[in-house]
Design a protein around this motif. Structure first.
Motif, mmCIF file in Angstrom:
data_model
loop_
_atom_site.group_PDB
_atom_site.id
_atom_site.type_symbol
_atom_site.label_atom_id
_atom_site.label_comp_id
_atom_site.label_asym_id
_atom_site.label_seq_id
_atom_site.Cartn_x
_atom_site.Cartn_y
_atom_site.Cartn_z
ATOM 1 N N GLN A 129 0.832 -1.204 0.000
ATOM 2 C CA GLN A 129 0.000 0.000 0.000
ATOM 3 C C GLN A 129 0.869 1.257 0.000
ATOM 4 N N LYS A 130 1.988 1.226 0.709
ATOM 5 C CA LYS A 130 2.881 2.390 0.731
ATOM 6 C C LYS A 130 3.385 2.709 -0.665
ATOM 7 N N ALA A 131 3.855 1.700 -1.368
ATOM 8 C CA ALA A 131 4.358 1.914 -2.723
ATOM 9 C C ALA A 131 3.257 2.441 -3.636
ATOM 10 N N ALA A 132 2.066 1.875 -3.512
ATOM 11 C CA ALA A 132 0.944 2.314 -4.341
ATOM 12 C C ALA A 132 0.553 3.756 -4.038
ATOM 13 N N ALA A 133 0.575 4.122 -2.758
ATOM 14 C CA ALA A 133 0.210 5.488 -2.367
ATOM 15 C C ALA A 133 1.206 6.507 -2.914
ATOM 16 N N TYR A 134 2.490 6.209 -2.798
ATOM 17 C CA TYR A 134 3.504 7.140 -3.306
ATOM 18 C C TYR A 134 3.485 7.208 -4.828
ATOM 19 N N GLN A 135 3.217 6.088 -5.471
ATOM 20 C CA GLN A 135 3.107 6.092 -6.924
ATOM 21 C C GLN A 135 1.904 6.917 -7.367
ATOM 22 N N SER A 136 0.800 6.773 -6.637
ATOM 23 C CA SER A 136 -0.409 7.533 -6.944
ATOM 24 C C SER A 136 -0.160 9.033 -6.791
ATOM 25 N N LEU A 137 0.537 9.406 -5.718
ATOM 26 C CA LEU A 137 0.867 10.814 -5.491
ATOM 27 C C LEU A 137 1.765 11.353 -6.594
ATOM 28 N N SER A 138 2.776 10.581 -6.963
ATOM 29 C CA SER A 138 3.701 11.004 -8.020
ATOM 30 C C SER A 138 2.970 11.197 -9.346
ATOM 31 N N LYS A 139 2.095 10.258 -9.661
ATOM 32 C CA LYS A 139 1.315 10.349 -10.895
ATOM 33 C C LYS A 139 0.425 11.582 -10.887
ATOM 34 N N LEU A 140 -0.190 11.850 -9.738
ATOM 35 C CA LEU A 140 -1.073 13.009 -9.641
ATOM 36 C C LEU A 140 -0.300 14.311 -9.811
ATOM 37 N N ARG A 141 0.882 14.384 -9.232
ATOM 38 C CA ARG A 141 1.687 15.602 -9.357
ATOM 39 C C ARG A 141 2.013 15.908 -10.817
ATOM 40 N N GLN A 142 2.145 14.878 -11.624
ATOM 41 C CA GLN A 142 2.472 15.064 -13.037
ATOM 42 C C GLN A 142 1.247 15.399 -13.881
ATOM 43 N N ASN A 143 0.076 14.947 -13.433
ATOM 44 C CA ASN A 143 -1.113 15.050 -14.281
ATOM 45 C C ASN A 143 -2.259 15.862 -13.696
ATOM 46 N N LYS A 144 -2.058 16.511 -12.557
ATOM 47 C CA LYS A 144 -3.167 17.232 -11.921
ATOM 48 C C LYS A 144 -3.670 18.367 -12.809
ATOM 49 N N PRO A 145 -4.991 18.576 -12.815
ATOM 50 C CA PRO A 145 -5.572 19.602 -13.674
ATOM 51 C C PRO A 145 -5.599 20.999 -13.040
ATOM 52 N N PHE A 146 -4.875 21.204 -11.966
ATOM 53 C CA PHE A 146 -4.806 22.497 -11.295
ATOM 54 C C PHE A 146 -3.341 22.784 -10.972
ATOM 55 N N GLU A 147 -3.025 24.049 -10.701
ATOM 56 C CA GLU A 147 -1.633 24.438 -10.493
ATOM 57 C C GLU A 147 -1.185 24.358 -9.039
ATOM 58 N N ALA A 148 -2.104 24.439 -8.110
ATOM 59 C CA ALA A 148 -1.744 24.487 -6.684
ATOM 60 C C ALA A 148 -1.007 23.220 -6.251
ATOM 61 N N GLN A 149 -0.183 23.375 -5.221
ATOM 62 C CA GLN A 149 0.593 22.265 -4.673
ATOM 63 C C GLN A 149 -0.307 21.258 -3.958
#
Length: 198
Positions: A129-149
């Motif tokens: 689950q840890k690996a999946a959570a960090y991968q999910s976060l990394s993916k979101l940072r690259q593809n998020k539809p908004f600019e905020a952190q």
């Protein structure tokens, strides 16, 4: 199914013998996304989720009450234990659903609820689950539809305490009050402004 339980073991004990004979296994995810009424309601609409339980986690007091947690002095966070069938929905899909039902740009609360007891957190259990959570976060940072952190924490699971019974399925027991609260908090409006319509 609407049984309020706090562990997979308790759920297994409630299962019928035919399911136990098939070695059927549910899995859990613990997620904090502000008001647990709303997170519970959202997850109980997701196909593959067996139950969602409102509760408290990550604090320093055993068996905290809603009043103690809401005052902010126990260190707990309002969270939801999501019990799901991994044959129907994956942990990755649970996480993807989580992101799109919260405001990940806030770490001081969520929507109209302020304070650290309402901040968004993914509580992972074990290395998978840890690996999946960090991968999910990394993916979101690259593809998020908004600019905020993105300001969502990722933390190992802590003891989860189910909330008082009147909080469970609050959206079903008190639909008028729940709908008014959700509307007044502008939860869905903010989510749509970040992610677009679902």
């Amino acid at each position: 199914m609407n049984r309020h339980i706090s562990s997979i073991a308790m759920l297994t004990a409630l299962l019928s013998p035919p399911l136990q004979a098939q070695s059927f296994k549910y899995e859990t995810a613990i997620l904090a996304g502000g008001c647990f009424w709303c997170v519970e309601s959202d997850y109980e609409k997701l196909d593959g989720v067996v139950d969602a339980i409102s509760g408290y986690t990550d604090g320093h007091l055993d068996m905290p009450s809603y009043e103690e947690v809401s005052m902010g002095g126990t260190g707990h966070i309002e969270a939801v234990e999501v019990i799901y069938d991994p044959k129907r929905v994956s942990y990755d899909e649970i996480l993807d659903y989580f992101w799109r039902h919260i405001d990940p740009t806030r770490d001081d609360g969520q929507f109209c609820d302020r304070g650290p007891q309402y901040r968004p957190v993914i509580f992972y259990r074990g290395s998978k689950q840890k690996a999946a959570a960090y991968q999910s976060l990394s993916k979101l940072r690259q593809n998020k539809p908004f600019e905020a952190q993105i300001k969502v924490e990722l933390k190992p699971v802590a003891t989860f305490y189910p909330a008082e019974e009147y909080h469970q399925d609050y959206y079903l027991k008190n639909p008028v009050r729940y709908k008014y609260y959700r509307y007044a908090c502008r939860r869905d409006q903010r989510v749509e402004s970040l992610w677009g319509s679902h």
